[in-house]
Design an enzyme around this catalytic site. Sequence first.
Site, mmCIF file in Angstrom:
data_model
loop_
_atom_site.group_PDB
_atom_site.id
_atom_site.type_symbol
_atom_site.label_atom_id
_atom_site.label_comp_id
_atom_site.label_asym_id
_atom_site.label_seq_id
_atom_site.Cartn_x
_atom_site.Cartn_y
_atom_site.Cartn_z
ATOM 1 N N PRO A 26 0.839 -1.203 0.000
ATOM 2 C CA PRO A 26 0.000 0.000 0.000
ATOM 3 C C PRO A 26 0.871 1.249 0.000
ATOM 4 C CG PRO A 26 -0.647 -1.538 1.734
ATOM 5 C CD PRO A 26 0.668 -1.994 1.218
ATOM 6 N N ALA A 28 0.305 5.524 -0.111
ATOM 7 C CA ALA A 28 -0.661 6.623 -0.117
ATOM 8 C C ALA A 28 -0.565 7.431 -1.406
ATOM 9 C CB ALA A 28 -0.428 7.531 1.087
ATOM 10 N N CYS A 111 3.651 2.409 9.386
ATOM 11 C CA CYS A 111 3.761 3.765 8.854
ATOM 12 C C CYS A 111 4.700 4.600 9.733
ATOM 13 C CB CYS A 111 2.394 4.422 8.770
ATOM 14 S SG CYS A 111 2.435 6.065 8.017
ATOM 15 N N GLY A 237 7.126 -2.207 -2.957
ATOM 16 C CA GLY A 237 6.593 -0.856 -2.863
ATOM 17 C C GLY A 237 7.200 0.063 -3.894
#
Length: 384
Positions: A26, A28, A111, A237
């Site tokens: 994931p 953002a 995070c 990522g």
Amino acid sequence: MTILPATAPALRIGPLELDVPVVLAPMAGITNTAFRRLCREYGAGLYVSEMITSRALVERTPESMRLITHHESETPRSIQLYGVDPKTVAEAVTMLVAEDRADHIDLNFGCPVPKVTRKGGGAALPWKRDLFRDIVERAVKAAGDIPLTVKMRKGIDSDHLTYLEAAKAAEGAGVASIALHARTAAEFYSGAADWSAIEKLKSTITGTPVLGNGDIWSAADALRMVEETGCDGVVVGRGCLGRPWLFGDLAAAFAGEERKYEPTLGFVADAFKRHAELLVEFFGEEDRACRDIRKHVAWYFKGYAVGGELRASLATVESLQQLDDLLGQLDREQPYPGADAEGQRGRAGTPKNPVLPQGWLDSRELQETHQAELIEAELSTSGG
């Protein structure tokens, strides 16, 4: 590069079996439906949504509801949640399951962004072992037959490591897999990921799949991580930024095939345009899609001779027609530039002192004085 045998095992996450043991991390503002669909067109694996705040989901804010909506072509559907309140996280999971909105749910405990950690969330949260355990146990129970997984970092900094203890608690709670980004929050994205931590986690957690994350810039890196650490799969990522075809390279490598995309500039331009078109479909607004695609320019055209003026124009594009006109100026036959197009993508940054609630490190158990900060961390405006 090392080639695994064609019989390399699939990755099983609960009832889900992935032919290619690869997960899109994931990110953002990146891993929206448009980018996930584009990556799927090249490869296979599990493609996870942007991180969604659990309270925003429970409150059904328009943005959170939009972010959890998958295109009909997306299967399995994967959603990552961020939260710090066990009750709210469980409510969010319950909602996703009851409304059949996900086939896989991941919880974010990695995070490192200050606006998240300063309220006790993200990579800061596993330090409070009772809170971490409560969140995971309730979420697993609420998920029922839907596999629930966790993603974490090594810890807050080198003096406050949490990943082994947290992983044991997560395994005990019944999670379907555990992913480790092999950096601390203090390291952010700087330096080299500590793959030895992934190896240590894999040797510690023997009954639950362990996934490795950090510094996978190519399919060769992914195979090397599996070989060196023994992990069951990889999480990719920043390595796929501007390079969605990396998932094709990964599928080939894990199938034991020596083939790799070496795209011409025309190939890259077509992928860039496809990305923009999917963003228009996702946002429903051409101008917003064009604003969003701008941040991808440097990643897509890394290493190619495009020219500063044309790059600048692409980075301020305002319409698909203008995008077409600009891409038409490229030398489509320009060959793949090799090493110049490879390697690190995205900002690495520098190590920094994690921003934490005052007194957060004084105890491994949650203190009453931190309750108010945790409530703020669950507000839909807190981001993450």
